[in-house]
Design a protein around this motif. Structure first.
Motif, PDB file in Angstrom:
ATOM      1  N   ASN A 101      91.077  -5.007 112.112  1.00 27.21           N
ATOM      2  CA  ASN A 101      91.437  -3.633 111.788  1.00 27.21           C
ATOM      3  C   ASN A 101      92.347  -3.624 110.565  1.00 27.21           C
ATOM      4  OD1 ASN A 101      92.247  -0.995 111.718  1.00 27.21           O
ATOM      5  ND2 ASN A 101      93.044  -0.943 113.793  1.00 27.21           N
ATOM      6  N   PRO A 102      91.969  -2.926 109.477  1.00 28.32           N
ATOM      7  CA  PRO A 102      92.832  -2.876 108.304  1.00 28.32           C
ATOM      8  C   PRO A 102      94.069  -1.996 108.528  1.00 28.32           C
ATOM      9  CG  PRO A 102      90.901  -1.528 107.961  1.00 28.32           C
ATOM     10  CD  PRO A 102      90.707  -2.240 109.274  1.00 28.32           C
ATOM     11  N   TYR A 103      94.087  -1.213 109.603  1.00 26.91           N
ATOM     12  CA  TYR A 103      95.215  -0.341 109.924  1.00 26.91           C
ATOM     13  C   TYR A 103      95.676  -0.623 111.355  1.00 26.91           C
ATOM     14  CZ  TYR A 103      93.102   1.977 105.934  1.00 26.91           C
ATOM     15  OH  TYR A 103      92.566   2.239 104.712  1.00 26.91           O
ATOM     16  N   PRO A 104      96.319  -1.757 111.607  1.00 30.90           N
ATOM     17  CA  PRO A 104      96.642  -2.147 112.984  1.00 30.90           C
ATOM     18  C   PRO A 104      97.659  -1.231 113.670  1.00 30.90           C
ATOM     19  CG  PRO A 104      97.669  -3.636 111.437  1.00 30.90           C
ATOM     20  CD  PRO A 104      96.756  -2.747 110.650  1.00 30.90           C
ATOM     21  N   LEU A 105      98.440  -0.470 112.916  1.00 32.85           N
ATOM     22  CA  LEU A 105      99.439   0.405 113.527  1.00 32.85           C
ATOM     23  C   LEU A 105      98.958   1.854 113.656  1.00 32.85           C
ATOM     24  CD1 LEU A 105     102.687  -0.902 111.796  1.00 32.85           C
ATOM     25  CD2 LEU A 105     101.780  -1.484 114.050  1.00 32.85           C
ATOM     26  N   GLN A 106      97.757   2.148 113.205  1.00 34.86           N
ATOM     27  CA  GLN A 106      97.251   3.519 113.280  1.00 34.86           C
ATOM     28  C   GLN A 106      97.152   3.968 114.744  1.00 34.86           C
ATOM     29  OE1 GLN A 106      93.395   4.070 111.506  1.00 34.86           O
ATOM     30  NE2 GLN A 106      93.678   6.262 111.339  1.00 34.86           N
ATOM     31  N   GLY A 107      97.766   5.110 115.039  1.00 34.53           N
ATOM     32  CA  GLY A 107      97.740   5.652 116.394  1.00 34.53           C
ATOM     33  C   GLY A 107      98.800   5.069 117.315  1.00 34.53           C
ATOM     34  N   LYS A 108      99.622   4.173 116.828  1.00 32.20           N
ATOM     35  CA  LYS A 108     100.666   3.548 117.641  1.00 32.20           C
ATOM     36  C   LYS A 108     101.968   4.331 117.501  1.00 32.20           C
ATOM     37  CE  LYS A 108      98.078  -0.065 118.489  1.00 32.20           C
ATOM     38  NZ  LYS A 108      97.394  -0.296 119.668  1.00 32.20           N
ATOM     39  N   VAL A 109     102.777   4.311 118.534  1.00 35.62           N
ATOM     40  CA  VAL A 109     104.086   4.946 118.511  1.00 35.62           C
ATOM     41  C   VAL A 109     105.098   3.911 118.026  1.00 35.62           C
ATOM     42  CG1 VAL A 109     105.869   6.064 119.904  1.00 35.62           C
ATOM     43  CG2 VAL A 109     103.443   6.466 120.403  1.00 35.62           C
ATOM     44  N   ILE A 110     105.892   4.294 117.029  1.00 34.80           N
ATOM     45  CA  ILE A 110     106.896   3.410 116.469  1.00 34.80           C
ATOM     46  C   ILE A 110     108.250   3.736 117.111  1.00 34.80           C
ATOM     47  CG2 ILE A 110     107.997   2.598 114.353  1.00 34.80           C
ATOM     48  CD1 ILE A 110     104.985   2.061 114.506  1.00 34.80           C
ATOM     49  N   HIS A 111     108.946   2.736 117.633  1.00 35.25           N
ATOM     50  CA  HIS A 111     110.252   2.920 118.275  1.00 35.25           C
ATOM     51  C   HIS A 111     111.324   2.233 117.449  1.00 35.25           C
ATOM     52  CE1 HIS A 111     108.455   4.435 122.014  1.00 35.25           C
ATOM     53  NE2 HIS A 111     107.552   3.470 121.880  1.00 35.25           N
ATOM     54  N   SER A 112     112.462   2.896 117.277  1.00 36.94           N
ATOM     55  CA  SER A 112     113.588   2.308 116.584  1.00 36.94           C
ATOM     56  C   SER A 112     114.472   1.576 117.584  1.00 36.94           C
ATOM     57  CB  SER A 112     114.397   3.413 115.889  1.00 36.94           C
ATOM     58  OG  SER A 112     115.547   2.848 115.293  1.00 36.94           O
ATOM     59  N   LEU A 113     114.970   0.408 117.252  1.00 39.74           N
ATOM     60  CA  LEU A 113     115.805  -0.389 118.157  1.00 39.74           C
ATOM     61  C   LEU A 113     117.283  -0.264 117.835  1.00 39.74           C
ATOM     62  CD1 LEU A 113     113.622  -3.615 118.306  1.00 39.74           C
ATOM     63  CD2 LEU A 113     113.707  -1.734 119.937  1.00 39.74           C
ATOM     64  N   GLN A 114     117.709   0.828 117.235  1.00 39.15           N
ATOM     65  CA  GLN A 114     119.123   1.002 116.868  1.00 39.15           C
ATOM     66  C   GLN A 114     119.946   1.408 118.052  1.00 39.15           C
ATOM     67  OE1 GLN A 114     119.182   3.701 113.592  1.00 39.15           O
ATOM     68  NE2 GLN A 114     118.479   2.139 112.153  1.00 39.15           N
TER      69      GLN A 114
END
Length: 57
Positions: free
Chosen positions: A44-57
């Protein structure tokens, strides 16, 4: 060190010919050869497409 990218194919007798390089005749060079994959990548050329990104701060 300057980098120059050139794409070419090997001849039938597996010889690499580089012509019209932007260099002087007595310059020292370092050659790195990367083999191109002849088969299309099924990854997949877009492995993060459709994924939820979480910040670890």
């Amino acid at each position: 060190m300057k980098a120059h990218r050139i794409e070419t194919k090997l001849t039938k007798n597996v010889t690499l010919i580089l012509e019209d390089l932007p260099l002087q005749s007595d310059e020292a060079v370092e050659i790195l050869i990367l083999e191109r994959s002849s088969q299309p990548s099924d990854s997949n050329p877009y492995p993060l497409q459709g994924k939820v990104i979480h910040s670890l701060q």
